[in-house]
Design an enzyme around this catalytic site. Sequence first.
Site, mmCIF file in Angstrom:
data_model
loop_
_atom_site.group_PDB
_atom_site.id
_atom_site.type_symbol
_atom_site.label_atom_id
_atom_site.label_comp_id
_atom_site.label_asym_id
_atom_site.label_seq_id
_atom_site.Cartn_x
_atom_site.Cartn_y
_atom_site.Cartn_z
ATOM 1 N N LEU A 1 -1.230 9.757 9.388
ATOM 2 C CA LEU A 1 -0.703 8.429 9.680
ATOM 3 C C LEU A 1 0.306 8.088 8.588
ATOM 4 C CD1 LEU A 1 -3.983 6.436 10.537
ATOM 5 C CD2 LEU A 1 -2.267 7.241 12.166
ATOM 6 N N ASP A 2 1.288 7.272 8.925
ATOM 7 C CA ASP A 2 2.262 6.849 7.931
ATOM 8 C C ASP A 2 1.600 6.012 6.844
ATOM 9 O OD1 ASP A 2 4.292 8.114 9.273
ATOM 10 O OD2 ASP A 2 4.987 6.316 10.316
ATOM 11 N N LYS A 3 2.235 5.944 5.707
ATOM 12 C CA LYS A 3 1.698 5.205 4.560
ATOM 13 C C LYS A 3 1.365 3.763 4.913
ATOM 14 C CE LYS A 3 3.147 3.575 -0.037
ATOM 15 N NZ LYS A 3 4.230 3.590 -1.046
ATOM 16 N N GLU A 4 2.238 3.090 5.689
ATOM 17 C CA GLU A 4 2.042 1.674 6.007
ATOM 18 C C GLU A 4 1.136 1.448 7.211
ATOM 19 O OE1 GLU A 4 5.027 3.121 5.849
ATOM 20 O OE2 GLU A 4 5.968 2.354 4.024
ATOM 21 N N THR A 5 0.745 2.513 7.905
ATOM 22 C CA THR A 5 -0.095 2.368 9.095
ATOM 23 C C THR A 5 -1.564 2.413 8.706
ATOM 24 O OG1 THR A 5 1.606 3.491 10.405
ATOM 25 C CG2 THR A 5 -0.569 3.295 11.397
#
Length: 369
Positions: free
Chosen positions: A160-164
């Site tokens: 998952l992306d860092k901000e997700t």
Amino acid sequence: MAAASGGGTQRWWRPAAGLGRAVRGICSSRRAEAEAIRAQELAERLRARRKEEKERESSASPADGILFSPQIPEDPARRRLRELALLSKRLQQVHPNVLAKVLKQGTVFQNEEIVVINKPYGLPVHGGPGVKNCIADVLPILAKMLENMKAEPLHLCHRLDKETTGVMVLARNKETADRIRLLFKTRQVEKTYWAIIVGDPDPTEGVVEIPMVEKEVRSHQSHYKMTLAPNYRLSPEDGKMVKVRKNRDAESAVTRYRRLASASACSLLELQPITGVKHQLRVHLAYGLGCPILGDHKYSHWSKLAPQKLPEITLKRLKLQQSKARHLPLHLHAYRLLLPLGEQLSLVCKPPLFFQKTLRKLELDIAND
């Protein structure tokens, strides 16, 4: 007379010189006294400030076992934004054992094959430039915390992306990890995300099927972004749809979406990415539907990197000034995974607290799922 006058002059100035020294001595003494008073006042103010900071720190709310900085703005909206930014920063600074404990507290499911965690905001999955802590690095520690000192390290199955935030599956052994990776690769895992977006999609339910490609944005601050690479365009001559040559670097990207709620110039969407292209959901929503994810400052503009511009009613409901909109976090959450691992596993993670508070403030009411 001259001699007498000279003598008189000498007698006159000698006491004057002594008086000058005395005056200078008194002035120096007073300056020293004033400096001592100022130093004492400064020390008292410093002690009072430290005492106030300790009192604030003792009353601060812990989040995942990490205390926030005591210097938090009084405004509730700004305080929440600052707390989230501080938590993200603290996750990069804490000892790996502390980070592993945070992930353990976020465990939502485990059996003999997998461990499912609710990934925190702002924590990268893999290492890279400027990254001190990431999920991959603490998997051996997390495995020992969950089982025993001889536990085999956990394995990443997807990212998952860092901000997700949200559902993330870890495997207890390499064989299981390989099986799950193949399920993701062959699109047998059904993924469901929740996103708060700016705007209202038209239509309210549908499929975005537009290929994507990474391009360089040439501006005063050149950078790279994912963008759309459509297979069709409108002919300038007659306005008819014409097929264009496919960009050989473009990847097929398909996203199914459905609106769950709408209010305050924003909407809550349920998203199902059929493919898994980098930043697919963010680009399809921002450039395909014209409705960027709330807090997505990268894809709210194409030609520049700038804070997201929000409607007045949205700012009012969030009790936020436009000048502070740059602090808004990305509101994208991996809500559910349907994983066909022997049996069909429905793995669900509730949205993080900041996401839930935003839903309430924007009055995006949905029925209990």
